[in-house]
Scaffold this motif. Sequence first.
Motif, PDB file in Angstrom:
ATOM      1  N   VAL A  63      -3.749   6.373   2.852  1.00  0.00           N
ATOM      2  CA  VAL A  63      -3.203   5.457   3.856  1.00  0.00           C
ATOM      3  C   VAL A  63      -4.324   5.100   4.822  1.00  0.00           C
TER       4      VAL A  63
ATOM      5  N   TRP B 115       6.337   2.068   7.974  1.00  0.00           N
ATOM      6  CA  TRP B 115       6.096   2.976   6.854  1.00  0.00           C
ATOM      7  C   TRP B 115       7.418   3.606   6.421  1.00  0.00           C
TER       8      TRP B 115
ATOM      9  N   PRO C  98       5.868   9.768  -0.877  1.00  0.00           N
ATOM     10  CA  PRO C  98       5.079   8.544  -0.743  1.00  0.00           C
ATOM     11  C   PRO C  98       5.123   8.040   0.696  1.00  0.00           C
TER      12      PRO C  98
ATOM     13  N   MET D 275       0.851  -1.193   0.000  1.00  0.00           N
ATOM     14  CA  MET D 275       0.000   0.000   0.000  1.00  0.00           C
ATOM     15  C   MET D 275       0.882   1.236   0.000  1.00  0.00           C
ATOM     16  N   THR D 276       0.572   2.180  -0.873  1.00  0.00           N
ATOM     17  CA  THR D 276       1.327   3.421  -0.917  1.00  0.00           C
ATOM     18  C   THR D 276       0.366   4.601  -0.955  1.00  0.00           C
TER      19      THR D 276
ATOM     20  N   VAL E 131       5.906  -0.999   4.193  1.00  0.00           N
ATOM     21  CA  VAL E 131       6.943  -1.929   3.749  1.00  0.00           C
ATOM     22  C   VAL E 131       6.970  -3.216   4.550  1.00  0.00           C
TER      23      VAL E 131
ATOM     24  N   GLU F 190       4.786   4.479   2.126  1.00  0.00           N
ATOM     25  CA  GLU F 190       4.729   3.090   1.675  1.00  0.00           C
ATOM     26  C   GLU F 190       4.775   2.146   2.864  1.00  0.00           C
TER      27      GLU F 190
ATOM     28  N   THR G 284      -1.973  12.500   6.006  1.00  0.00           N
ATOM     29  CA  THR G 284      -1.760  11.543   4.926  1.00  0.00           C
ATOM     30  C   THR G 284      -2.972  11.455   4.022  1.00  0.00           C
TER      31      THR G 284
ATOM     32  N   ARG H 228       0.424   9.070   0.342  1.00  0.00           N
ATOM     33  CA  ARG H 228       1.348  10.199   0.251  1.00  0.00           C
ATOM     34  C   ARG H 228       1.096  11.172   1.388  1.00  0.00           C
TER      35      ARG H 228
END
Length: 216
Positions: free
Chosen positions: A95, A106, A161, A1-2, A165, A163, A92, A4
């Motif tokens: 998200v 993140w 971004p 999932m990304t 992770v 992200e 954000t 910003r």
Amino acid sequence: MTGRLVSVNVGVVTEAEWAGDASGRSGIDKRPVAGRVPVRATGVTGDFIAERAHHGGPDQAVYAYAREDADRWAAELGRAVPPGSFGENLSTFGVDVTGAVIGEEWAVGSALLQVTKPRTPCRTFAGFWGVPDLIKRFTERALPGAYLRVLRAGEVGVGDPVEVVSRPAHGVTVGEVFRALNREPELLPRLLDVPDLPEPVRDKARRRLVAGVGPA
């Protein structure tokens, strides 16, 4: 999932009767800043934190709130809710902050952040908004935003971004922790085996289970 970042916000010194610390000051009024902003283990550079007994520290170094959730509040209240209105450092978009799993990581700019726990509403928050029943509303909506610890210091900025992770398999989310502590005590046992949940939160869940009581 990304997703910003739509804003990076830091607190200014606010003096008011409703302010949380003994000096009558608060850093809940966070305002957008331009450019690249350093993020360290202690938080976002330039952010003012008054009541350090309840705010800040490694497990609450950074606070994130979803713009989508802020827009829901704007519609409910019939007024603008600009970035920083929740006292959040990171606003954000894209998200799922409430659905973030405790311990997920993140990547934001050059920093690496880890989700730790939900935010708990307080009298200062209600005073800042000028909404006397805000704590009750906030609890009912169960859209608390997420506190983050800093695993790797770095710099963040608007447009970066966000992200996801890494995501632990236990599946316990920010929203679930909030509901367990405030609305649905039957969820409390799920909190005991979440390794990245701060120990004070697990201890609170443990004590409530032993006492056989619900939210307090």
